[in-house]
Design a protein around this motif. Structure first.
Motif, PDB file in Angstrom:
ATOM      1  N   GLN B 183     -40.007 -86.616 -31.088  1.00  0.00           N
ATOM      2  CA  GLN B 183     -40.896 -85.477 -30.889  1.00  0.00           C
ATOM      3  C   GLN B 183     -40.299 -84.201 -31.473  1.00  0.00           C
ATOM      4  O   GLN B 183     -40.985 -83.422 -32.133  1.00  0.00           O
ATOM      5  N   GLU B 184     -39.018 -84.003 -31.271  1.00  0.00           N
ATOM      6  CA  GLU B 184     -38.343 -82.822 -31.829  1.00  0.00           C
ATOM      7  C   GLU B 184     -38.441 -82.797 -33.343  1.00  0.00           C
ATOM      8  O   GLU B 184     -38.688 -81.778 -33.964  1.00  0.00           O
ATOM      9  N   TRP B 185     -38.222 -83.965 -33.934  1.00  0.00           N
ATOM     10  CA  TRP B 185     -38.297 -84.060 -35.398  1.00  0.00           C
ATOM     11  C   TRP B 185     -39.709 -83.685 -35.869  1.00  0.00           C
ATOM     12  O   TRP B 185     -39.877 -82.917 -36.805  1.00  0.00           O
ATOM     13  N   LEU B 186     -40.724 -84.202 -35.174  1.00  0.00           N
ATOM     14  CA  LEU B 186     -42.112 -83.903 -35.544  1.00  0.00           C
ATOM     15  C   LEU B 186     -42.401 -82.414 -35.406  1.00  0.00           C
ATOM     16  O   LEU B 186     -43.038 -81.803 -36.278  1.00  0.00           O
ATOM     17  N   ASN B 187     -41.922 -81.821 -34.334  1.00  0.00           N
ATOM     18  CA  ASN B 187     -42.166 -80.391 -34.123  1.00  0.00           C
ATOM     19  C   ASN B 187     -41.585 -79.551 -35.255  1.00  0.00           C
ATOM     20  O   ASN B 187     -42.175 -78.557 -35.673  1.00  0.00           O
ATOM     21  N   ALA B 188     -40.443 -79.965 -35.766  1.00  0.00           N
ATOM     22  CA  ALA B 188     -39.825 -79.223 -36.860  1.00  0.00           C
ATOM     23  C   ALA B 188     -40.505 -79.524 -38.197  1.00  0.00           C
ATOM     24  O   ALA B 188     -40.596 -78.666 -39.075  1.00  0.00           O
ATOM     25  N   ASP B 189     -40.988 -80.743 -38.341  1.00  0.00           N
ATOM     26  CA  ASP B 189     -41.553 -81.147 -39.644  1.00  0.00           C
ATOM     27  C   ASP B 189     -42.955 -80.593 -39.867  1.00  0.00           C
ATOM     28  O   ASP B 189     -43.322 -80.277 -41.003  1.00  0.00           O
ATOM     29  N   LYS B 190     -43.736 -80.481 -38.799  1.00  0.00           N
ATOM     30  CA  LYS B 190     -45.141 -80.079 -38.950  1.00  0.00           C
ATOM     31  C   LYS B 190     -45.314 -78.778 -39.730  1.00  0.00           C
ATOM     32  O   LYS B 190     -46.088 -78.737 -40.679  1.00  0.00           O
ATOM     33  N   PRO B 191     -44.616 -77.702 -39.362  1.00  0.00           N
ATOM     34  CA  PRO B 191     -44.787 -76.472 -40.146  1.00  0.00           C
ATOM     35  C   PRO B 191     -44.223 -76.589 -41.568  1.00  0.00           C
ATOM     36  O   PRO B 191     -44.702 -75.910 -42.482  1.00  0.00           O
ATOM     37  N   ALA B 192     -43.231 -77.452 -41.770  1.00  0.00           N
ATOM     38  CA  ALA B 192     -42.607 -77.563 -43.092  1.00  0.00           C
ATOM     39  C   ALA B 192     -43.470 -78.357 -44.063  1.00  0.00           C
ATOM     40  O   ALA B 192     -43.530 -78.065 -45.254  1.00  0.00           O
ATOM     41  N   ARG B 193     -44.142 -79.388 -43.575  1.00  0.00           N
ATOM     42  CA  ARG B 193     -44.957 -80.241 -44.455  1.00  0.00           C
ATOM     43  C   ARG B 193     -46.332 -80.442 -43.820  1.00  0.00           C
ATOM     44  O   ARG B 193     -46.703 -81.556 -43.436  1.00  0.00           O
ATOM     45  N   PRO B 194     -47.122 -79.384 -43.744  1.00  0.00           N
ATOM     46  CA  PRO B 194     -48.407 -79.487 -43.025  1.00  0.00           C
ATOM     47  C   PRO B 194     -49.338 -80.544 -43.622  1.00  0.00           C
ATOM     48  O   PRO B 194     -50.165 -81.116 -42.897  1.00  0.00           O
ATOM     49  N   TRP B 195     -49.198 -80.823 -44.917  1.00  0.00           N
ATOM     50  CA  TRP B 195     -50.098 -81.777 -45.577  1.00  0.00           C
ATOM     51  C   TRP B 195     -49.936 -83.200 -45.060  1.00  0.00           C
ATOM     52  O   TRP B 195     -50.790 -84.040 -45.277  1.00  0.00           O
ATOM     53  N   VAL B 196     -48.834 -83.460 -44.387  1.00  0.00           N
ATOM     54  CA  VAL B 196     -48.619 -84.817 -43.880  1.00  0.00           C
ATOM     55  C   VAL B 196     -49.543 -85.089 -42.699  1.00  0.00           C
ATOM     56  O   VAL B 196     -50.009 -86.211 -42.501  1.00  0.00           O
TER      57      VAL B 196
END
Ligand code: SF4
Lengths: 460, 202
Positions: B183-196
């Motif tokens: 979950q932590e990884w997802l929280n950090a990744d979402k703003p970085a790669r919104p297209w995913v």
């Protein structure tokens, strides 16, 4: 430190490092198909497990769907309809996007994923299908997994993996006339063995790769699995972004600086490197029962395993060119996109297949490809030449127990596997490029496509 | 599902051929339902039967010979399990009763499928594998050794695969113990790669 494209994607997706060297890798996209989709989803439901993020999971009906015009859920495969109806119900229950049998965008998973912009550079994408490596052409880390792993990826959003090794296969220079991406990958496998890529992620690079269009790059990556690689990958470039722009699931533009970081840095080191002179590649045709049993079309069958000679009915020293054929197949996730059909049609136009060919099929990779081909009149060219024009699906790329080739046919096929029985019991498969299939169907025997293409050029 | 049995001693059934692909292990036409059961009968059908539809056995095929009809240990050679990723190949082997496969090498997807279904895949040099043919072989998972005829050979297996096999652990449960990190990884990744992160479903 200089990193490879693979290193960058792997590092960016590492959620945690587990004891014993494996890592928990985040998975951005999962694709299912009807052959195993219901099994995975039903088992998850039985265990009370849910898909973590259904919007990032897709399913398609491609493997066993009927490809005859006018199809429904019925298929010639015994019990086949159950796979289709159960997968449909399971997808609905799980809230997964399904490209159903007669959806206008239906097609082979690895053809429609790029068409829809579902695969993107820098993503991790998995599917319970070994040719998922096809999608590495877009600079994604895309690979085939088992059905239990698909459950794992859907439930947890991750997979547990050992870090693979890296290999670069560099094609220097340019391809000769009539030589294609299919011949490139068959050359790699013929020269370095069907096990040559084991344990590696293979980056395809070099001038000859840069010169390929996106569809040809997919053909190149498609057979990374026949090389035993975990997957193939090609760094995205302007062609990649242009191809994906404005596709339904792709971002509206690729202006984010992230996209420009997706390449191997200068000086990045690979565990292995293979260099191939592109000009040394000829049209390739398989003679035996492994993709490594492949030779240039003008060569003689070499000494191989006795079983392969027996099964194929070809002895060492026999010429491959001129070997008479009973059937021809153009299709599969290797070679069924519009450019493949255009090149085959260019050879077939105004010609007819030999009367000795008892079955000849063209199966477009997606219904989108089919529509495009029909708009260009390619269907008429194929039909006039004596090919059957089909709906999209995997079709006779593999034998599912339904439709087949006439018994013990010798078949020339634009597919990726020439294993014993792959296209049906006793069927002898020769894999080659679509143009080689087209030329050979006309000749009724394995034939060099360059002769047909040249005579056409001379006439023009 | 059950852990790899310990101690383990079995007669090794030799199927020493290169590049045995998953369609040979379980032909597509033998996969008749969406489930995981009922596959053992179709296993190796092209070799095991002279007439697969009528199930007429080929007496020469190794698993039809009396001493191997309940084989638990299979010997194979290079690139075993290549081809299609179908897990049915492993399901069929498991249902038949195979607990371990010793081969010169395995196709990677197949190998992973083995571990997930509690079949122990062991890679050893070809001459060693050939030497085991028709012998009683003892496998010690904890010590990572294979012993036959007084000779002992070590094999490699990833720590996690070993743990899963030894304890019959389900990989998903194992990973869900790290749900927080995911979950932590997802929280950090979402703003970085919104297209995913797709919103729409069709
Ligand atoms: S076209 Fe053939 S190789 Fe490709 S996914 Fe379908 S069955 Fe597999």
């Amino acid at each position: 430190m200089a990193r490879t494209l693979f290193d960058k994607i792997w590092d960016a997706h590492t959620v945690a490092k587990a004891q014993g060297g494996s890592s928990l890798i985040a998975i951005d996209r999962v694709f299912l198909h009807e052959r195993t989709g219901a099994a995975a989803l039903n088992r998850m439901a039985e265990m009370g497990r849910k898909v973590l993020d259904p919007a990032r999971v897709f399913a398609v009906m491609d493997h066993i769907v009927d490809t005859r015009i006018g199809r429904g859920d019925g298929t010639l495969m015994q019990g086949g309809e159950g796979f289709i109806t159960e997968t449909r119900a399971a997808c609905k229950a799980a809230g997964i996007t399904l490209f159903d049998v007669n959806d206008r965008d239906q097609g082979i998973v690895h053809v429609i994923s790029p068409e829809q912009g579902i695969v993107l550079p820098g993503l991790t994408l998995v599917a319970p299908d070994s040719h998922t490596c096809t999608q590495g052409a877009f600079g994604a880390l895309a690979w085939g997994i088992g059905s239990s792993e698909a459950e794992h990826a859907m439930v947890t959003g991750t997979l547990r993996l050992e870090r693979p090794k890296t290999m670069r296969v560099r094609f220097d220079g340019g391809l000769g006339f009539g030589v294609t991406a299919k011949d490139m990958i068959l050359t790699v496998i013929a020269r370095h063995g069907a096990g040559g890529g084991a344990g590696h992620v293979v980056e395809f690079a070099g001038d000859a790769v840069k010169a390929l269009d996106m569809e040809a790059r997919m053909t190149l990556c498609n057979m990374a699995t026949e090389f035993s690689a975990m997957t193939g990958i090609i760094a995205p470039d302007a062609k990649t972004f242009e191809y994906l722009t404005a596709r339904p699931y792709a971002p509206a533009d690729f202006s984010d600086p992230h996209w420009q970081t997706l390449h191997s840095d200068t000086g990045a080191s690979f565990d292995r490197e293979i260099i191939i002179d592109a000009a040394s590649i000829a049209p390739m045709v398989s003679w035996g029962t492994s993709p490594e049993h492949t030779i240039a079309i003008d060569q003689k069958v070499p000494e191989g395993p006795a079983r392969a000679h027996d099964y194929m009915g070809l002895a060492a020293g026999d010429a491959l060119a001129g070997t008479s054929l009973d059937a021809a197949f153009i299709g599969s996730c290797t070679n069924s996109r519009i450019s493949d059909l255009r090149r085959a049609a260019a050879i077939l136009e105004g010609r007819r297949i030999a009367s000795s060919i008892k079955k000849a099929l063209v199966v477009p990779g997606s219904l989108g490809v089919k529509r495009q081909a029909e708009a260009e009149g390619l269907d008429k060219i194929f039909e006039a030449a004596g090919f059957e024009w089909r709906m999209s699906g995997c079709s006779l790329c593999f034998y599912a127990g339904g439709e087949g080739f006439p018994e013990c046919s010798r078949t020339i096929s634009s597919t990726n596997r020439n294993f014993e029985g792959r296209q049906g019991p006793g069927i002898r498969t020769h894999i080659a490029s679509p143009e080689t299939v087209a030329a050979s169907a006309i000749a009724g025997a394995i034939a060099d496509p360059r002769e047909y293409a040249r005579s056409r050029e001379a006439a023009a | 599902m059950s852990a790899f049995p310990q101690p383990f001693t079995a007669l090794a059934a030799p199927l020493i051929r290169d590049n045995v692909d998953t369609d040979m292990i379980i032909p597509s036409r033998e996969m008749r339902t969406t489930g995981r059961d009922g596959l053992a009968e179709g296993m190796f059908a092209p070799w095991r039967y002279t007439d697969a539809d009528a199930r007429i056995e080929n007496p020469d095929f190794v698993l039809n010979q009396p001493e191997y009809r309940d084989a638990k240990l299979l010997l194979a050679s290079a690139n075993f399990g290549c081809g299609s990723s179908r897990e049915h190949a492993v399901w069929a082997l498991a249902e038949f009763g195979i607990k371990a496969i010793i081969a010169e090498s395995f196709a990677p997807i197949f190998r992973g499928n083995c571990v997930r279904n509690f079949i122990l895949p062991i890679a050893l040099p070809r001459d060693v594998v050939e030497h085991f043919a028709a012998c009683e072989v003892t496998i010690d998972l904890e010590a990572q050794t294979v012993t036959s005829d007084g000779a002992t050979h070590s094999f490699d297996i990833e720590a996690e695969a070993k743990q899963m096999l030894a304890h019959g652990l389900d990989a998903i449960d194992l990973t869900l113990t790290q749900a927080g990190a995911i979950q932590e990884w997802l929280n950090a990744d979402k703003p970085a790669r919104p297209w995913v992160y797709l919103e729409h479903s069709r």
